[in-house]
Design an enzyme around this catalytic site. Structure first.
Site, PDB file in Angstrom:
ATOM      1  N   ARG A 102      -9.407  15.130  -4.218  1.00  0.00           N
ATOM      2  CA  ARG A 102      -8.629  14.051  -3.601  1.00  0.00           C
ATOM      3  C   ARG A 102      -7.782  14.614  -2.465  1.00  0.00           C
ATOM      4  O   ARG A 102      -7.470  15.812  -2.427  1.00  0.00           O
ATOM      5  CB  ARG A 102      -7.671  13.415  -4.614  1.00  0.00           C
ATOM      6  CG  ARG A 102      -8.315  12.542  -5.669  1.00  0.00           C
ATOM      7  CD  ARG A 102      -7.203  11.980  -6.550  1.00  0.00           C
ATOM      8  NE  ARG A 102      -7.702  11.309  -7.731  1.00  0.00           N
ATOM      9  CZ  ARG A 102      -7.970  10.022  -7.797  1.00  0.00           C
ATOM     10  NH1 ARG A 102      -7.767   9.263  -6.734  1.00  0.00           N
ATOM     11  NH2 ARG A 102      -8.421   9.485  -8.920  1.00  0.00           N
ATOM     12  N   LEU A 158      -2.539  15.282  -4.689  1.00  0.00           N
ATOM     13  CA  LEU A 158      -2.534  15.768  -6.058  1.00  0.00           C
ATOM     14  C   LEU A 158      -2.068  14.660  -7.007  1.00  0.00           C
ATOM     15  O   LEU A 158      -1.625  13.606  -6.578  1.00  0.00           O
ATOM     16  CB  LEU A 158      -1.619  16.991  -6.167  1.00  0.00           C
ATOM     17  CG  LEU A 158      -2.007  18.197  -5.302  1.00  0.00           C
ATOM     18  CD1 LEU A 158      -0.900  19.240  -5.314  1.00  0.00           C
ATOM     19  CD2 LEU A 158      -3.321  18.806  -5.773  1.00  0.00           C
ATOM     20  N   VAL A 207      -4.282  -1.962 -23.028  1.00  0.00           N
ATOM     21  CA  VAL A 207      -3.083  -1.618 -22.258  1.00  0.00           C
ATOM     22  C   VAL A 207      -3.225  -1.967 -20.781  1.00  0.00           C
ATOM     23  O   VAL A 207      -2.380  -2.668 -20.206  1.00  0.00           O
ATOM     24  CB  VAL A 207      -2.761  -0.110 -22.409  1.00  0.00           C
ATOM     25  CG1 VAL A 207      -1.566   0.270 -21.549  1.00  0.00           C
ATOM     26  CG2 VAL A 207      -2.494   0.222 -23.864  1.00  0.00           C
ATOM     27  N   ILE A 208      -4.295  -1.494 -20.136  1.00  0.00           N
ATOM     28  CA  ILE A 208      -4.457  -1.690 -18.690  1.00  0.00           C
ATOM     29  C   ILE A 208      -4.558  -3.162 -18.343  1.00  0.00           C
ATOM     30  O   ILE A 208      -3.893  -3.651 -17.415  1.00  0.00           O
ATOM     31  CB  ILE A 208      -5.712  -0.933 -18.188  1.00  0.00           C
ATOM     32  CG1 ILE A 208      -5.532   0.581 -18.376  1.00  0.00           C
ATOM     33  CG2 ILE A 208      -5.978  -1.250 -16.714  1.00  0.00           C
ATOM     34  CD1 ILE A 208      -6.800   1.378 -18.125  1.00  0.00           C
ATOM     35  N   VAL A 232     -18.280 -10.864 -23.248  1.00  0.00           N
ATOM     36  CA  VAL A 232     -18.759 -11.166 -21.894  1.00  0.00           C
ATOM     37  C   VAL A 232     -20.157 -10.579 -21.730  1.00  0.00           C
ATOM     38  O   VAL A 232     -20.385  -9.411 -22.055  1.00  0.00           O
ATOM     39  CB  VAL A 232     -17.808 -10.592 -20.829  1.00  0.00           C
ATOM     40  CG1 VAL A 232     -18.411 -10.729 -19.432  1.00  0.00           C
ATOM     41  CG2 VAL A 232     -16.451 -11.285 -20.894  1.00  0.00           C
ATOM     42  N   THR A 256     -11.990  -2.612 -19.815  1.00  0.00           N
ATOM     43  CA  THR A 256     -12.582  -2.371 -21.134  1.00  0.00           C
ATOM     44  C   THR A 256     -12.522  -0.899 -21.528  1.00  0.00           C
ATOM     45  O   THR A 256     -13.356  -0.409 -22.282  1.00  0.00           O
ATOM     46  CB  THR A 256     -14.046  -2.852 -21.155  1.00  0.00           C
ATOM     47  OG1 THR A 256     -14.728  -2.342 -20.000  1.00  0.00           O
ATOM     48  CG2 THR A 256     -14.116  -4.364 -21.145  1.00  0.00           C
ATOM     49  N   HIS A 298      27.588   2.231 -29.217  1.00  0.00           N
ATOM     50  CA  HIS A 298      27.586   0.764 -29.156  1.00  0.00           C
ATOM     51  C   HIS A 298      28.194   0.319 -27.829  1.00  0.00           C
ATOM     52  O   HIS A 298      29.200   0.867 -27.400  1.00  0.00           O
ATOM     53  CB  HIS A 298      28.412   0.203 -30.316  1.00  0.00           C
ATOM     54  CG  HIS A 298      28.599  -1.285 -30.261  1.00  0.00           C
ATOM     55  ND1 HIS A 298      27.603  -2.159 -30.645  1.00  0.00           N
ATOM     56  CD2 HIS A 298      29.642  -2.044 -29.839  1.00  0.00           C
ATOM     57  CE1 HIS A 298      28.032  -3.397 -30.487  1.00  0.00           C
ATOM     58  NE2 HIS A 298      29.272  -3.354 -29.994  1.00  0.00           N
TER      59      HIS A 298
END
Length: 464
Positions: free
Chosen positions: A35, A38, A181-182, A235, A269, A443
């Site tokens: 990439r 980094l 999650v995603i 699906v 998925t 508290h």
């Protein structure tokens, strides 16, 4: 040809953390990364950018729904999508440049390009081949498609999390395939921005594997926030048209066929290990049935001197799990003892409210036939949460019925991703629920709900 003590393939959370720790322990270290920046998936197109959009969209939600209740009157802010994406990109830039700085500070070489392993002890990057006493594979994972379905991802209309983070405009409708999650995090972002979001999940509960009570509460809260759910639905095709897509699915309970249209379809998925181009087959690296790299207790593969960490090996695909493994492998390579406690790795979903968990669930304890007790406390009994319009959710602590040792915890509520770590530390030290209950908590704080749940494992919570 350069020679190193260790070469790490991949500069994501596992790879860059491993590299820095190796360098700190006196090993000559290099990292291979193709990439331009980094940080891997996490910093570039994953954890960090999604959290930026979650934060921005939550601020919008607060302005639209809660500011007036606090006496903050005025016109609700409008959304400048391009500016929001620019904010997200700036956050990415700050973090990725930070890793570059840390590499320079610790004298870690960045070998720019995509790496392969032509033979044990050698890593090829472009036309150059480098030698290393040890090689660590930390190449991460990539988005998985819908199993057994006809779905073509174009990152424009049918997108993964990568495409969802850079849509040219906010869609009017979105179908999210997968209630993990995603999907729920990004679904929440767009729902807050005005998109009509429908989540299609194959199982009968969202976030598979989580505590059952948390699953039900979480789905109820998300429904209240505007997300629609189609559960128990498989699906089988996504047809892409010029400006929208048609999602065809079948309900498992009666095999009935249904269809839903959307401007954007997010395929969420799960993820799968990314090992393409490394040359593992030719090298004879042993793999698991699920396509992961098989490793021993010291994270070494069946090839001497070749190690693997993070998403390419078994275990939860979490950045912090990869980081822990990266530090542990560095310790091993430096002749020390590396350790990861896989029983105390927290998981967090950064919606609002947040959801966090660690250790056993009630379901897993029942499967084991282990006697346990439950201490639970609602955030509606927490003064700080009520003041901040954050009373939804609860803290649940599971402890051994005889010894009172903490076996797991599940939190849905404000700052759950931070609160869970008090319990993680307690579990690392083998603490009992009573140990937490006897510890003074400031508290008013959200953390008092953790203490109250611990008290509920004994004689009872105070504010319940």
């Amino acid at each position: 040809m350069a020679s190193y003590d260790v070469i790490i393939i991949g500069a994501g959370p596992g790879g860059y953390v491993c590299a820095i720790r190796c360098a700190q322990l006196g090993l000559k270290t290099a990292v291979v990364e193709g990439r331009e920046t980094l940080g891997g998936t996490c910093l570039n197109v994953g954890c960090i950018p999604s959290k930026a959009l979650l934060h921005a969209s939550h601020m919008l939600h607060e302005a639209e729904h809660n500011f007036a209740k606090m006496g903050l009157k005025g016109k609700s802010p409008s959304v400048d999508w391009k500016e929001m994406l620019a904010y997200k990109d700036d956050v990415i830039g700050q973090n990725t440049k930070g890793i570059e700085f840390l590499f320079k500070k610790n004298k870690v070489d960045w070998l720019k390009g995509w790496g392969s392993i032509p033979e044990a002890g050698k890593v090829k990057v472009g036309d150059d081949t480098h030698e290393a006493k040890h090689i660590v594979i930390a190449s991460g994972s990539e988005s998985a498609s819908v199993p057994g379905a006809d779905v073509t991802i174009d990152e424009k209309i049918v997108v993964t999390s990568t495409g969802a983070l850079e849509l040219p405009k906010i869609p009017k409708t979105m179908v999210v395939i997968g209630g993990g999650v995603i999907g729920l995090e990004l679904g929440s972002v767009y729902a807050r921005l005005g998109t009509s979001v429908t989540v299609v999940e194959f199982m009968d509960a969202i976030t598979p594997g989580m505590d059952g009570e948390v699953q039900k509460t979480f789905q109820r809260i998300l429904k209240k926030q505007g997300l629609d759910f189609v559960m128990g639905a498989g699906v089988h095709t996504v047809e892409t048209l010029k400006t929208k897509a048609k999602v065809a699915y079948k309900l498992r309970k009666d095999d009935s066929e249904h269809q839903i249209d959307a401007d954007v379809v997010l395929v969420a998925t799960g993820r799968k290990p990314y090992t393409e181009g490394l040359g593992l087959d030719a090298l004879g690296v042993e793999m698991t049935k699920r396509g992961q790299i098989a490793v021993g207790k010291d994270w070494q593969t069946n090839i001497k001197g070749l190690y693997a960490i993070g998403d390419v090996i078994e275990g939860p695909m979490l950045a912090h799990k990869a980081e822990d493994e990266g530090m542990a492998v560095a310790e091993v390579l430096a002749g020390k003892h590396g350790h990861v406690n896989y029983g105390v790795i927290p998981g967090v979903i950064y919606t609002h409210p947040e959801v966090a968990n660690v250790g056993e669930t009630e379901e897993t304890l029942k499967e084991q036939g282990r006697a346990y007790k439950v201490g639970k406390f609602s955030f509606m009994g927490n003064g700080r949460a009520k003041a901040n319009f954050a009373g939804d959710g609860f803290v649940k602590i599971l402890a051994d019925k005889e010894t009172d040792r903490i076996l797991g915890a599940h939190i849905i509520g404000p700052a759950a991703g931070d609160l869970i770590h008090e319990i993680c530390v307690a579990m690392e030290f083998g603490a009992s629920a009573e140990d937490l209950a006897l510890t003074c908590h400031a508290h008013p704080t959200y953390s008092e709900a953790v203490r109250e749940a611990a008290l509920a494992c004994g004689d009872g919570a105070i504010h319940a």
